[in-house]
Motif scaffolding. Sequence first.
Motif, PDB file in Angstrom:
ATOM      1  N   MET A 134      15.986 -34.796 -16.855  1.00 19.08           N
ATOM      2  CA  MET A 134      15.384 -33.445 -17.289  1.00 19.08           C
ATOM      3  C   MET A 134      15.675 -32.188 -15.934  1.00 19.08           C
ATOM      4  N   HIS A 135      15.738 -32.724 -14.884  1.00 19.55           N
ATOM      5  CA  HIS A 135      15.926 -32.045 -13.754  1.00 19.55           C
ATOM      6  C   HIS A 135      17.568 -31.452 -13.637  1.00 19.55           C
ATOM      7  N   GLU A 136      18.371 -32.264 -14.177  1.00 18.94           N
ATOM      8  CA  GLU A 136      19.738 -31.953 -14.126  1.00 18.94           C
ATOM      9  C   GLU A 136      20.429 -31.900 -15.360  1.00 18.94           C
ATOM     10  N   PRO A 137      20.064 -30.995 -16.120  1.00 13.55           N
ATOM     11  CA  PRO A 137      20.535 -30.972 -17.569  1.00 13.55           C
ATOM     12  C   PRO A 137      22.180 -30.913 -17.862  1.00 13.55           C
ATOM     13  N   SER A 138      22.676 -32.084 -18.515  1.00 10.53           N
ATOM     14  CA  SER A 138      24.087 -32.181 -18.771  1.00 10.53           C
ATOM     15  C   SER A 138      24.170 -32.959 -20.142  1.00 10.53           C
ATOM     16  N   GLY A 139      25.164 -32.729 -20.664  1.00  9.16           N
ATOM     17  CA  GLY A 139      25.317 -33.454 -22.021  1.00  9.16           C
ATOM     18  C   GLY A 139      25.816 -34.811 -21.818  1.00  9.16           C
ATOM     19  N   ASP A 140      25.701 -35.805 -22.943  1.00 15.59           N
ATOM     20  CA  ASP A 140      26.074 -37.030 -22.555  1.00 15.59           C
ATOM     21  C   ASP A 140      27.564 -37.180 -22.292  1.00 15.59           C
ATOM     22  N   PHE A 141      28.249 -36.486 -23.248  1.00 17.93           N
ATOM     23  CA  PHE A 141      29.742 -36.295 -22.972  1.00 17.93           C
ATOM     24  C   PHE A 141      30.229 -35.968 -21.679  1.00 17.93           C
ATOM     25  N   GLU A 142      29.524 -35.128 -21.149  1.00 18.30           N
ATOM     26  CA  GLU A 142      29.844 -34.669 -19.713  1.00 18.30           C
ATOM     27  C   GLU A 142      29.719 -35.731 -18.799  1.00 18.30           C
ATOM     28  N   ARG A 143      28.581 -36.292 -18.850  1.00 15.02           N
ATOM     29  CA  ARG A 143      28.293 -37.594 -17.954  1.00 15.02           C
ATOM     30  C   ARG A 143      29.105 -38.674 -18.274  1.00 15.02           C
ATOM     31  N   ALA A 198      31.496 -40.288 -15.341  1.00 13.92           N
ATOM     32  CA  ALA A 198      31.766 -41.769 -14.994  1.00 13.92           C
ATOM     33  C   ALA A 198      33.179 -42.224 -15.111  1.00 13.92           C
ATOM     34  N   LEU A 199      33.935 -41.474 -16.185  1.00 16.19           N
ATOM     35  CA  LEU A 199      35.242 -42.012 -16.065  1.00 16.19           C
ATOM     36  C   LEU A 199      36.002 -41.375 -15.044  1.00 16.19           C
ATOM     37  N   ARG A 200      35.824 -40.186 -14.616  1.00 17.48           N
ATOM     38  CA  ARG A 200      36.402 -39.621 -13.401  1.00 17.48           C
ATOM     39  C   ARG A 200      36.118 -40.508 -11.996  1.00 17.48           C
ATOM     40  N   GLU A 201      34.610 -40.609 -11.870  1.00 15.71           N
ATOM     41  CA  GLU A 201      34.485 -41.533 -10.667  1.00 15.71           C
ATOM     42  C   GLU A 201      34.821 -42.907 -10.702  1.00 15.71           C
ATOM     43  N   LEU A 206      35.664 -34.459 -33.004  1.00 13.61           N
ATOM     44  CA  LEU A 206      34.243 -34.178 -33.181  1.00 13.61           C
ATOM     45  C   LEU A 206      33.426 -35.395 -33.799  1.00 13.61           C
ATOM     46  N   SER A 207      34.197 -36.490 -34.438  1.00  9.02           N
ATOM     47  CA  SER A 207      33.564 -37.595 -35.184  1.00  9.02           C
ATOM     48  C   SER A 207      33.279 -38.613 -33.830  1.00  9.02           C
ATOM     49  N   LEU A 208      34.176 -38.566 -32.788  1.00  4.32           N
ATOM     50  CA  LEU A 208      33.555 -39.398 -31.811  1.00  4.32           C
ATOM     51  C   LEU A 208      32.363 -38.805 -31.163  1.00  4.32           C
ATOM     52  N   MET A 209      32.381 -37.654 -30.761  1.00  4.40           N
ATOM     53  CA  MET A 209      31.283 -37.108 -30.276  1.00  4.40           C
ATOM     54  C   MET A 209      29.849 -37.391 -31.088  1.00  4.40           C
ATOM     55  N   GLY A 210      30.001 -37.394 -32.250  1.00  3.23           N
ATOM     56  CA  GLY A 210      28.973 -37.698 -33.322  1.00  3.23           C
ATOM     57  C   GLY A 210      28.401 -39.100 -33.068  1.00  3.23           C
ATOM     58  N   LYS A 211      29.195 -40.064 -32.776  1.00  2.00           N
ATOM     59  CA  LYS A 211      28.612 -41.358 -32.252  1.00  2.00           C
ATOM     60  C   LYS A 211      28.212 -41.636 -31.051  1.00  2.00           C
ATOM     61  N   LEU A 212      28.548 -40.701 -29.976  1.00  6.32           N
ATOM     62  CA  LEU A 212      28.229 -41.047 -28.651  1.00  6.32           C
ATOM     63  C   LEU A 212      26.958 -41.385 -28.198  1.00  6.32           C
ATOM     64  N   GLN A 213      25.925 -40.870 -28.921  1.00  5.14           N
ATOM     65  CA  GLN A 213      24.653 -40.753 -28.276  1.00  5.14           C
ATOM     66  C   GLN A 213      24.272 -42.160 -28.765  1.00  5.14           C
ATOM     67  N   PRO A 214      23.989 -42.440 -29.985  1.00  4.69           N
ATOM     68  CA  PRO A 214      23.682 -43.669 -30.123  1.00  4.69           C
ATOM     69  C   PRO A 214      24.214 -44.901 -29.703  1.00  4.69           C
ATOM     70  N   LEU A 254      25.766 -44.937 -26.632  1.00  2.41           N
ATOM     71  CA  LEU A 254      25.254 -44.898 -25.306  1.00  2.41           C
ATOM     72  C   LEU A 254      23.738 -45.368 -24.905  1.00  2.41           C
ATOM     73  N   ARG A 255      22.947 -45.200 -25.864  1.00  3.36           N
ATOM     74  CA  ARG A 255      21.631 -45.797 -25.859  1.00  3.36           C
ATOM     75  C   ARG A 255      21.530 -47.272 -26.084  1.00  3.36           C
ATOM     76  N   LYS A 256      22.404 -47.744 -27.024  1.00  4.40           N
ATOM     77  CA  LYS A 256      22.300 -48.910 -27.500  1.00  4.40           C
ATOM     78  C   LYS A 256      22.937 -49.883 -26.573  1.00  4.40           C
ATOM     79  N   GLY A 257      24.226 -49.399 -25.690  1.00  8.55           N
ATOM     80  CA  GLY A 257      24.628 -50.101 -24.609  1.00  8.55           C
ATOM     81  C   GLY A 257      23.963 -49.976 -23.085  1.00  8.55           C
ATOM     82  N   GLY A 258      22.580 -49.422 -23.369  1.00  7.84           N
ATOM     83  CA  GLY A 258      21.780 -49.307 -22.266  1.00  7.84           C
ATOM     84  C   GLY A 258      22.833 -48.446 -21.297  1.00  7.84           C
ATOM     85  N   TRP A 259      23.571 -47.416 -21.460  1.00  4.61           N
ATOM     86  CA  TRP A 259      24.236 -46.557 -20.757  1.00  4.61           C
ATOM     87  C   TRP A 259      25.739 -47.211 -20.137  1.00  4.61           C
ATOM     88  N   LYS A 260      25.766 -48.605 -20.569  1.00 10.47           N
ATOM     89  CA  LYS A 260      26.945 -49.131 -20.308  1.00 10.47           C
ATOM     90  C   LYS A 260      27.807 -49.243 -21.527  1.00 10.47           C
TER      91      LYS A 260
END
Length: 680
Positions: free
Chosen positions: A143-152, A156-159, A170-178, A180-186
């Motif tokens: 909440m305190h550092e707003p950024s999109g899932d794609f940016e995060r 991660a890929l950069r770091e 676009l189609s990839l962006m569309g499946k990104l959120q579920p 990421l959450r399903k994988g526990g951010w991994k």
Amino acid sequence: MAQDPLVIFTPSGKRGRVAAGTRVLDAARQLGVDLDSVCGGRGICSKCQVAPSFGEFSKHGVTARPDALSEWNAVEARYDRVRGLKEGRRLGCQAQILGDVVIDVPPESQVHRQVVRKDAAVRAITMDPATRLHFVEVAEPDMHEPSGDFERLARALREQWGIEEITAELSLMGKLQPVLRKGGWKVTVAVFADHRGGPARVLDIWPGLHEGGLYGLAIDLGSTTIAAHLCDLDTGEVKASAGVMNPQIRFGEDLMSRVSYSMMNPGGDREMTKAVREALNRLATGIAADAGLDPALIVETVVVCNPVMHHLLMGFDPVELGQAPFALVTSQAMALAASDLELTAINPCARTYVLPCIAGHVGADAAAVALSEEPGLSDELVLVVDVGTNAELLLGDRTRVLACSSPTGPAFEGAQISSGQRAAPGAIEKLRIDPETREPRFRVIGCELWSDEPGFAAATAQSGITGICGSGIIEAVAEMRIAGLLDASGLIGSAEQTGTPRCEAEGRTHAYLIHDGTAEGGPRITVTQGDIRAIQLAKSALYAGARLLMDERGVDAVDRVTLAGAFGAHISPLHAMVLGMIPDVPLDRVTSAGNAAGTGARIALCSRAARARIEREVREITKVETAIAPRFQEHFVAASAIPHASDPFPHLRAEVALPEVGFNTGGDGDRGARKRRRRA
Ligand code: FES
């Protein structure tokens, strides 16, 4: 103070000192050793496996004590328990270097491993695929550092992988959120980074560690057939191969008839584009099913084809290719979204790479042959002939490479031949004619026995004897020439002239009967005068193309000939030379390269460096235009004789005597001039 441990990696031989406690994976990175990792050292992908060696290594000047690496840790123990680790193997991201040690990186742990080519034992493909898997841990939203899932994800890929910039459909962006959450951010991402630089593309994303692999399709889109190899993009292994007929055949057998279909029928080009794209989708679905894979795991395709096929695949009207000066829409290599070509059967974000064309008549297929056969690296002058409906020829050595194409037509593929057929079970592929009795014996595809061997009838009962395929017709015509049934001008003699009732009258000409299956309800297989003419046209076009390149190069002979093409491997060098398809060279200097265009496509699929190389090389290749060359016609006419009207073919004549028969002016067939020949 004790020195830092010395580590020596094999097979690269790279060595250096690292601080005690350094992980093998980090040591490999520091020393520039090629050691794979998908999970970034988290102990879950097992790609980093190494084989340490202990003991005395006088060659390397080290003694490795058994405690040179840290003891097995819990991660390795768990991995071994769950998945099994081969005896003597360690996970490079877990084992730490504590003392001098020699560490072998097995081929399967190398990113840039060499893949031995089955078709050319001496050459290997160095893996350098454009698409690779990366496991990342993505920061959760805050909440305190707003950024999109794609940016995060990008961060991660950069770091974690040093990938500076990413983009995605676009189609990839569309499946990104579920995901990421399903994988526990991994998650595991498939990242495409091609040889031209620019932002990397995320092609797909999976929760957790994706272990299903990534695949690519190498497609050789020919005028008559479409062949594809499904390759593992990690190992380079071919998982399945398949071929289908090009459905555009219904619009015209050869290239020019397809161009004229497009000229005569408004929208004809679009019909042909649709037909070929649908065929590619069917081929992709079929080949994935054969390999037992989800077609969505196919993330890349590489296509090689001649210019007309190229334009029709791209959706360009090929009409300009039908007339001088044969301008291409573009000769550059194309890197596209597969969806631009409506390749919907594979991953929706998949990429397609189309090799560059060399010229208006010399396509990406010739570029692929150059990539596979590397004439530009040869010390000897080599002629590479890719036999197909449109033959591609390359002549060159280290100093210079020349290319042309020649309109041979589909006769070599069994089309336009009265008993011709595709290479399939039941087709005659080899044939010999006894020069004494003038009786034929043959072999059909699907049976190892010759037709005069016991058991042949039973062995072929199922397939039948159905026709003659391309290599069969080449052998049949050449054998007829050797046996004195056919004269140098290409005329078949009569029964009286040749002394065999197998030479039957057919109108005012003659035909040679190979097999009469009518009693069993099968076909009567003959070689007719029309067949001979079709083969003469095809072989003259091929030879004239080769001669034109030789003229341009200022030579009368070549050192070596490589026969390529889907059936190039099946052509007998002796028979090809009797026919005069190829210039005269010692027989042992004629080799087969199999489907070199398909191999070139596979190399480009597995290696970005190869893509960069061929884009560079095609600019250096000298293009020779057969259609407008004044000498082409002259060479063509002289090449119509079998083997040739004026070129002497000394190497061929040392191998086999060709009877001096003539059937044009009612000669007697010159039966007395029959000579013995040495059998190949
Ligand atoms: S790097 Fe993935 S297990 Fe070691």
